[in-house]
Scaffold this active site. Structure first.
Site, PDB file in Angstrom:
ATOM      1  N   ASP A   1     125.424 104.079   8.808  1.00 38.81           N
ATOM      2  CA  ASP A   1     125.720 102.999   7.629  1.00 38.81           C
ATOM      3  C   ASP A   1     124.461 103.122   6.925  1.00 38.81           C
ATOM      4  OD1 ASP A   1     127.085 101.338   5.736  1.00 38.81           O
ATOM      5  OD2 ASP A   1     126.314  99.721   6.713  1.00 38.81           O
TER       6      ASP A   1
ATOM      7  N   THR B   1     123.808 100.483   3.694  1.00 34.18           N
ATOM      8  CA  THR B   1     123.386  99.326   3.243  1.00 34.18           C
ATOM      9  C   THR B   1     123.175  98.182   4.481  1.00 34.18           C
ATOM     10  OG1 THR B   1     124.520  99.430   1.398  1.00 34.18           O
ATOM     11  CG2 THR B   1     123.977  97.244   1.618  1.00 34.18           C
TER      12      THR B   1
ATOM     13  N   ARG C   1     131.359 106.566  -0.691  1.00 39.36           N
ATOM     14  CA  ARG C   1     132.768 105.970  -0.867  1.00 39.36           C
ATOM     15  C   ARG C   1     133.591 106.170   0.258  1.00 39.36           C
ATOM     16  NH1 ARG C   1     132.254 101.723  -4.513  1.00 39.36           N
ATOM     17  NH2 ARG C   1     131.392 102.618  -6.596  1.00 39.36           N
TER      18      ARG C   1
ATOM     19  N   LYS D   1     135.186 106.464   7.911  1.00 37.76           N
ATOM     20  CA  LYS D   1     133.883 106.583   8.781  1.00 37.76           C
ATOM     21  C   LYS D   1     134.414 106.510  10.333  1.00 37.76           C
ATOM     22  CE  LYS D   1     131.069 103.227   6.163  1.00 37.76           C
ATOM     23  NZ  LYS D   1     130.169 102.177   6.379  1.00 37.76           N
TER      24      LYS D   1
ATOM     25  N   ASP E   1     126.155  97.643  10.328  1.00 36.46           N
ATOM     26  CA  ASP E   1     125.537  96.200  10.389  1.00 36.46           C
ATOM     27  C   ASP E   1     126.988  95.456   9.879  1.00 36.46           C
ATOM     28  OD1 ASP E   1     124.561  95.173   7.322  1.00 36.46           O
ATOM     29  OD2 ASP E   1     125.505  96.824   7.554  1.00 36.46           O
TER      30      ASP E   1
ATOM     31  N   ASP F   1     131.962  98.732   9.484  1.00 34.48           N
ATOM     32  CA  ASP F   1     131.554  99.816  10.461  1.00 34.48           C
ATOM     33  C   ASP F   1     132.163  99.732  11.815  1.00 34.48           C
ATOM     34  OD1 ASP F   1     129.553 100.522   8.423  1.00 34.48           O
ATOM     35  OD2 ASP F   1     128.353  98.863   8.862  1.00 34.48           O
TER      36      ASP F   1
END
Length: 1210
Positions: free
Chosen positions: A438, A440, A853, A859, A879, A883
């Site tokens: 990930d 951010t 996006r 994911k 985090d 996720d």
């Protein structure tokens, strides 16, 4: 602006579109009540399970009764399923199941040993493993308890709100969530501290984005500001059933006899956070496992490492050998038994074949052979190491403790150590081929800093980014050829001290402290920072005690711009309904003056516009359009007379991008009164439309006015990477690990971070797959969904083929690196069955892959595709709650615990506080754990083959009688006390190289990725070593004792003496073999190796002193027969040395002349060449050749570019 002040602002009026689009009652809302849209929520009913209103039918009542509670669980087991499920987990291992069957058969007459000696080791092994599983799941349970017991205010009765635990919430409850609190469930926004029911929401846990989202409740409920307003509040919500789509919500609110359409704009999702808003009131719509964020997650999977799965196949192989040996032996036994009575002659008279049981009956040799086969299967079971699984479990737990206590992975600022939440996957950490990360909160620390700017073609700001610092360090490294590629002196200037002002890390004496008035283009500088102070939607908050101004902004970069303007001398301090005020330095008088700007229009930023504008009227009556946006859209909008600084600005923008900075172009124009009046009329008409074309028309009107701009300059902010991220990625890339970034952020942001952490670099060819083309946009305007889907699919397929063609065309150019960047819409089609293999093939041929996006489901699907498509180990790191699916789908899930929200950590296998700790986790602990577990398993097979094959050879020697060579307790305790503890020490403490060398020579890690230490070749070679050891031990012992006297009295050796002597030799050989295999001795390893041998003699003495009914044929065998005999000691010494010489000779030759990579590093240490730069560089150079990403590769690429330029000039 707190409390009542917030109510005076109608925030919806300062925006133009997007956030506050008018709701339409038609469209999807017609589906309410049909399948998939049958949920009925009775708001503010104090017992929704029993109370109904006249608005709910009987069928609707049934649905209401089935609502989930708000309790969430992330554990693998429950109290009811713990024992059956954990027993299944243990007995699905074929070895444990085999020992269960043999344990049951031990109670029959077939058993060659007593039942207790078979059952007790199995009970100990299974019990220890179940206890370990229980402890790990209890830790997950405690984290669940912490989340479920968070508190929130809920309406009880008569307008009274009381705190209650999250787990007690029920659908229909009215809750009051206050500033900086998480939403406990999916809520329908009713009202907020703002008059128009607006609130700011941070969705970092859902989509990874830190910029705040604006939500707005319906106007009909926006007046419910006080607790008492809910005393008699009643409403009914009819909406879609629980689903995983985070970005859609269809429903209607029935309130006071009227129906109102609901959209995603009114839905507040669980685990998102209330920001910049004092409080909101909301009705609970979805709870617990029906919430959208948890619908996006999956049940915690039972993960097993590749090594353990391969170990099962090796055990199957041993079973095949075991069955073959038992079958062959039984066939021979049948023929020998049949010949016992041949023509009335008795061969094995001591078995009394004329009066024997069925087990030795020569008249029924077939039955005797079958029974013997069962006996042999039980006896040869010592080929299978019963303590292997429990020893591995113990070792993994101890390894996890070392990971948890590693001071180098302890984050002092947050007081967070690394935490291995499961120990099942330790060795998998040493085999990772692809990392899916990930962005951010994982790569970045959610902090934007204004660091540089370009104004009127002049670069300002002497700050140094993390990327520049990393590249500067690499320049002085001996890994690459020294070359002077520095371009600016500012790289030499270090700003290591922490910035005193948050979001502002800018320093340049030329324009700070009012010095900008002395610059050649002071007027442009003034307009530049005035634009930053005015062109935004931030809200100021003034501290009444100190008078300091802080800002609440939609995004961290917008806050950074306003703060930068304030620090330079353009302070924004007040916002009214239609105006804002600044305090600026007057260059003429040199004093601070207040200026007010009337806000006429705000044209917001979105992903398609890539820019934001405000139209304001200053104090002199001038109408100004102030615009900031991406360079890809801004330069084309400049007027001919507005391009004076274009060339220099573009040059600076490229430099900033190469330094990993996010850039925006600033421009303006002055509007004539008539021009603005015409625009305002057209714009108002478009805003007031309630149709599908509304936003399109607004964008067209905005596009027309945002032209003929005059360039001022560019800003550069650093999306602050976590400390050490570029170095970590560089080291992982040197180790040959591929890194993919999967983020919910927009493409531009992701690309900037790609440059910042050196996953992307200038000169790397980017293959960008997206659906922002005119054809699809035209179809979207028409609303033909079938045509849109078909065209989009074709477009993605075409772009994938073009990308593959580009790669094929450059196949011969080894220096050319490619990056694949794909957006979420395109990814949805690329993951379809007929396209996903093409997408994967393209992606794995690229140096970097960035998916933008991406939804949580995407994911997880990408992770699954990489895992199944490549067949290699994948590691996912994130985090946020968005996720979780990715972490659970990957072979290893790593959660970042250094940010807010615990969903990722709770669903992870290992938690760390910072991304940089991944370097040590994989390259050090991963390498060690893989090596230790692999060596440990190979050694287990060796020692058991050695022991088991001596039993088989004795069976051959004794005509397959089914009688073991050793005492029952000798058999039972071999794997428990006399050979297992040194292996446990090996698995916990052994190191082929130190942590320093693991990091210095990252290519060591490839031994795990390529699985060289647990290949079939290596496993079989250890088994072969065990086979030869057993041959030497058996034949040397039997031949040494066969024909001569054993002691001074002339007695020959019996079965008990031969068996005990062979057992002694086996214990010595397998433990000294361990000593030869260890690379790193500790006191504990010495204690276990020599202690195991010593304990064998102590046990022999104590066990032999027990009465014969307990000790049987071992009674006094050591004290009276073995110890006094010199033959016993001579045979033991000679056999042990002779057995170890072949392995020692092979190992010495192999390490000296054909060393593996870790042995080359060992030679560096042993020969004292650790400080020899040339020799170290030669060894490390191997790891640098395949580098395509990272700061080392970036520096090498830049050096190559300069070399090419020099050659061309020549």
């Amino acid at each position: 602006m707190r409390g009542g002040k917030n109510r005076k602002l109608h925030l919806s009026k300062i925006y133009s579109f997007t956030c506050f689009k008018a709701s339409s009652v038609d469209g999807d809302h017609s589906q309410i009540g049909s399948k998939g849209y049958s949920r009925v929520v009775l708001c503010n009913e104090h017992d929704t399970t029993t109370t109904t209103t006249t608005t709910a039918t009987a069928s609707e009542e049934a649905v209401i009764r089935n609502f989930a509670d708000n309790y969430v669980r992330s554990t693998k087991y429950t109290a009811a399923t713990f024992f059956p499920k954990s027993l299944f987990e243990q007995f699905r291992r074929v070895a444990n199941f085999y020992f269960l069957v043999t344990g049951v058969l031990a109670f029959t007459k077939l058993a060659p040993y007593r039942a207790v000696t078979a059952i007790l080791p199995l009970v100990v092994v299974i019990g220890a493993t179940i206890v370990k599983e229980g402890i790990e799941d209890w830790r997950r349970k405690k984290q669940d308890i912490e989340v479920n017991n968070r508190r929130v205010k809920v309406h009880k009765v008569d307008g009274i709100f009381e705190y209650t635990a999250w787990k007690n919430l029920r659908v229909g409850n009215i809750v009051k969530v206050e500033k900086n609190e998480f939403f406990p469930a999916d809520l329908l926004l009713l009202s907020s501290s703002y008059e128009d029911a607006v609130c700011y929401v941070e969705t970092m846990n859902l989509d990874g984005e830190t910029n705040l989202k604006l939500k707005q409740g319906l106007e009909v409920t926006s007046s419910l500001h006080e607790d008492l307003n809910f005393k008699k509040f009643k409403a009914t919500v009819k909406c879609e059933d629980p689903n995983a789509n985070l970005y859609s919500f269809v429903g209607s609110l029935e309130f006071e006899g009227q129906n109102y359409a609901l959209s995603p704009q009114q839905l507040l999702l669980r685990d998102s956070k209330l920001r910049n808003t004092d409080y909101i009131f909301g009705a609970v719509i979805f709870t617990g496992h029906e919430t959208k964020v948890i619908q996006n997650s999956t049940d915690p999977p039972s993960k097993r490492s590749r090594v353990e799965r391969k170990m099962d196949r090796v055990i199957y192989f041993l079973f095949c050998i075991l069955f073959l040996m038992a079958s062959v032996g039984s066939i021979f036994f049948g023929f020998i038994t049949k010949d016992d009575l041949n023509n009335d002659s008795v061969k094995r008279w001591y078995l009394r074949p004329d009066d024997s049981t069925i087990f030795f009956d020569p008249k029924r040799p077939a039955a005797a052979a079958i029974f013997h086969c069962l006996t042999a299967l039980m006896l040869y079971g010592f080929f299978i190491p019963i303590s292997l699984y429990v020893s591995i479990e113990i070792v993994k737990v101890l390894q996890s403790i070392f990971i948890n206590q590693d001071i180098h992975m302890y984050y002092k600022e947050a007081d967070k150590p690394a935490h291995a939440r499961t120990s099942n996957l330790n060795e998998e950490l040493g085999q990772v081929d692809t990392i899916l990360s990930d962005k951010t909160g994982t790569l970045t620390c959610n902090s934007m800093e204004f660091i540089k700017c370009s104004i009127a073609g002049v670069a300002y700001g002497r700050g140094v980014t993390e990327v520049e610092k990393t590249m500067d360090r690499r320049k002085s490294s001996s890994l690459v050829h020294e070359c002077d590629i520095s371009e600016e002196d500012h790289i030499r200037v270090s700003l290591d001290k922490k910035a005193a002002i948050k979001s502002f890390n800018f320093t340049d004496e030329r324009i700070m402290n009012g010095n900008w008035v002395n610059e050649p283009h002071a007027d442009v500088i003034q307009k530049f920072f005035r634009l930053l102070a005015v062109c935004h939607t931030a809200i100021p908050e003034i501290d009444q005690e100190t008078g300091n101004v802080s800002y609440e902004a939609e995004s961290p970069d917008e806050a950074a711009f306003v703060i930068a303007a304030r620090e330079i001398g353009f302070e924004f301090f007040k916002r009214a309904q239609t105006s804002l005020s600044t305090c600026e330095l007057d260059p003429v008088s040199g004093k601070k003056v207040e200026r007010m700007y009337k806000i006429l229009n705000v044209l917001e930023f979105n992903s398609s516009r890539k820019r934001m504008s405000v139209i304001v009227q200053d104090g002199e009556g001038k109408i100004l359009l102030l615009c900031k946006g991406a360079d890809s859209v801004m330069f084309e909008r400049l007027a001919k007379n507005g391009r004076e600084f274009e060339e220099k600005t573009m040059e600076h923008v490229h430099e900033y991008a190469d330094a990993g900075l996010r850039t925006l172009i600033l421009a303006y124009r002055e509007l004539a009164a008539e021009e603005y009046k015409e625009f305002d009329n057209t714009f108002s008409e478009a805003k007031n439309l309630v149709s599908a074309d509304r936003e399109t028309l607004i964008e067209e009107v905005s596009d027309n006015i945002e032209k003929n701009l005059i360039l001022l300059g560019a800003t550069a902010v650093e999306d602050k990477l976590q400390d050490g991220v570029p170095d970590c990625i560089d080291k992982l890339a040197q180790a040959g690990i591929k890194i993919w970034v999967l983020t919910g952020d927009k493409m531009e942001t992701a690309i900037n971070i790609g440059f910042a952490c050196s996953l992307l670099r200038q000169g790397m060819k980017q293959i960008i797959i997206h659906l922002d083309n005119p054809e699809i946009q035209a179809l979207e305007k028409d609303g033909d969904k079938i045509a849109i889907t078909k065209t989009s699919r074709q477009s993605v397929l075409s772009q994938l083929r073009e990308g593959a063609a580009q790669l094929s065309a450059h196949r011969g150019f080894s220096q050319q690196a490619f990056a694949l960047i794909i957006d979420g819409k395109s990814l949805a089609y690329a993951l379809e069955d007929d396209m996903k293999n093409m997408f994967l093939e393209l992606a794995i041929r690229c140096a970097s892959v960035i998916c933008c996006r991406s939804s949580p489901k995407q994911k997880a699907l990408v992770t699954r595709l990489v895992k199944s498509g490549t067949g290699k180990t994948t590691l996912a790191i994130g985090d946020g709650a968005n996720d979780v699916g990715m972490l659970q789908e990957a072979d290893i899930g790593v959660g970042i615990s250094g940010v807010e929200g615990m969903q990722a950590v709770m669903s992870s296998d290992i938690a760390i506080a910072q991304f940089r700790y991944l370097e040590r986790l994989l390259l050090v602990h991963g390498h060690w754990c893989y090596r230790r577990i692999s060596s440990m398993i190979c050694y287990f097979f060796y020692k058991n083959v050695t022991f088991g094959f001596t039993l088989f050879l004795y069976e051959v020697y004794a005509s397959f009688s089914g009688e073991p060579a050793y005492n029952d307790w000798f058999l039972a305790l071999y794997n428990v006390f006399f050979s297992s503890l040194p292996v446990v020490a090996l698995g916990v403490f052994d190191q082929d190289v130190s942590a320093r060398y693991c990091l210095k020579f990252p290519l060591l890690y490839q031994e795990g990725v390529q699985n060289v230490l647990f290949s079939w070749r290596r496993v079989l070679s250890w088994m072969l070593n065990g086979f030869f050891s057993a041959l030497l031990i058996f034949f040397f012992c039997t031949k040494a004792m066969e024909l001569q006297a054993f002691d001074h009295e002339g007695n020959t050796a019996g079965r008990e003496i031969l068996g005990t002597t062979m057992y002694t030799c086996v214990v010595w050989v397998v433990n000294l073999q361990m000593a030869l295999s260890i690379s790193y001795f500790t006191l504990i390893q010495h204690f276990f190796i020599w202690g195991s041998i010593f304990f064998w003699y102590i046990f022999l003495i104590i066990y032999g002193s027990l009465p014969p009914r307990f000790s049987e044929n071992a009674y006094a065998v050591f004290v009276e027969a073995l110890a006094p005999s010199s033959s016993y000691w001579i045979v033991t010494f000679f056999v042990v040395i002779s057995t170890l010489i072949p392995y020692f000779s092979y190992k010495a030759i192999q390490m000296r002349f054909f060393p593996m990579y870790h042995e080359m590093v060992q030679w560096i240490r042993y020969e004292g060449k650790t400080e020899d730069p040339e020799y170290c560089a030669m060894v490390r150079q191997i790891s640098l050749q395949p580098m395509t990403v990272g700061s080392t590769a970036r520096l090498a690429a830049k050096a190559n570019q300069l070399s090419d330029k020099i050659i061309k000039h020549r």
